[in-house]
Write a protein that holds these residues in place. Structure first.
Motif: not given
Lengths: 80, 306
Positions: A50-51, A53-54, A56-58, A60-62, A64
């Motif tokens: 869970a940690v 996952a968050i 990774l997505i955060a 990737q957001a920054v 990209l």
């Protein structure tokens, strides 16, 4: 005005093309390498998954967002 | 492409395109887009629990990009967003508890479906009336080309009611200089709790309820409501992703692929807000809850879970 719109569209199309190449590379390299590890993590260590996952997505957001912003700036400058 | 966590085969291009479309909607309207993402994942055979959890994870990434862009445009009220995040998390827990109670009673699908239809249609009808009335009252102004700075000056036919709500002096009063309002903490928390409750009860980020509530109840200008809602969604959706991931409902690989398309879509959506005045953004928002209502009606009539 028409010239500006055409220039914006050209920059956007170029940005999309470069971005598509980067994303395709990203699919094959990063996701392929991470896939099995994440699958193991999901089945064995849920809280850690869970940690991660968050993060990774955060992350990737920054990342990209930064890539697209830099691309856009570079292309704008080049076509100005 | 095979996604081992949710045990599903999905074309990555499909995920990128879905992410792109949701990104545009998210950047422009400040919504999570779960009413599209959930059914889109279900269409590819992803189990419902994974569709909900994965959608939340993708919303986190998309909202970070959109909120950062809106922040550079001065469209985020951080103080308001922080307060609302607290209320949203509390409300979401309440909504989830009610779902559990309805599950035990055995009528969860019928109740949730009817509540969703009433809420979605109600929001659309109200916003159609309000934005249409406001645009008619300011017809002269709306005909001119909207300049970036001018577009943020907001008008609403519901303004007098909003002023009365802002006039309620219930201690403690909170100053929100970025939004240009002073309002009771309890009113902000009430709006956030209601938004969070529907997020937990109907799923997704519930931006279709929170964004209009911020405009009509709190009196936040539309552009700031969109940006602040996205900032708030980052916090509440992260919490939702964490709890769903622990329960085994998140396929982060799918979310990462969807998000690559969302990044581009979001940037287009955010930039587009600069060229539309508040009432026009609200008028364009009207079909979104109706799409959600149509999907629920379809599932009710056919018995299929999209």
């Amino acid at each position: 005005m028409k010239q500006d719109t055409a220039k914006s569209l050209r920059v956007f199309a170029a940005e999309l093309a470069i971005y598509a190449v980067l994303v395709t590379g990203y699919f094959f390299l990063v996701l392929h390498l991470l896939g099995n590890w994440l699958y193991q993590l999901e089945t064995q260590h849920r809280i850690l998954y869970a940690v991660v996952a968050i993060l990774l997505i955060a992350g990737q957001a920054v990342a990209l967002d930064a890539v697209t912003t830099v691309l856009f700036r570079l292309l704008r400058r080049r076509w100005r | 492409m095979f996604f081992p966590i949710s045990n599903s085969h999905i074309n990555p291009l499909y995920l990128v395109v879905v992410g792109f479309v949701i990104g545009i909607l998210g950047g422009f309207f400040g919504v999570g887009g779960s009413f599209i993402a959930g059914p889109a994942l279900r269409l590819m055979g992803v189990d419902w629990n994974y569709a909900v959890g994965t959608d939340l994870a993708h919303i986190v990434g998309k909202s970070i990009v959109a909120a950062r862009k809106h922040r550079t445009l001065g469209n985020v009220d951080m103080k308001l967003g922080m307060i609302m995040a607290l209320g949203t998390i509390g409300g979401a827990e309440g909504g989830a508890q009610l779902i559990q109670a309805l599950k035990r009673a055995g009528n969860v699908n019928t109740v949730v479906s009817w509540v969703a239809i009433v809420v979605y249609v109600g929001i659309s009808v109200f916003m159609l009336w309000e934005s249409h009335t406001t645009l008619r009252l300011h017809k002269g102004r709306s005909r001119r080309t909207v300049q970036a700075a001018e577009s943020k000056v907001d008008h609403s036919a519901f303004g007098p009611v909003t002023k009365k709500i802002q006039g309620m002096k219930i201690w403690p009063m909170i100053n929100l200089p970025t939004s240009g309002i002073r309002i009771s903490l309890w009113i902000i928390l009430s709006v956030a709790v209601v938004g969070g409750f529907f997020s937990g009860f109907l799923g997704g980020g519930a931006g279709y309820i929170r964004m209009p509530s911020m405009v009509y109840v709190l009196g936040v200008p539309t552009h700031l409501a969109v940006g602040t809602d996205l900032f708030e969604i980052v916090i509440s959706a992260s919490y939702g992703t964490f709890t769903h991931a622990i329960k085994g409902n998140v396929d982060i690989l799918i979310a990462l692929v969807m998000h690559t398309g969302a990044v581009i879509g979001t940037q287009i959506g955010v930039v587009a807000t600069q060229y539309f005045a508040g009432p026009k953004i609200r008028l364009a928002f009207v079909p979104l809850p109706l799409i959600g209502a149509a999907i629920v009606i379809y599932t009710l009539l056919t018995g299929q879970k999209l």
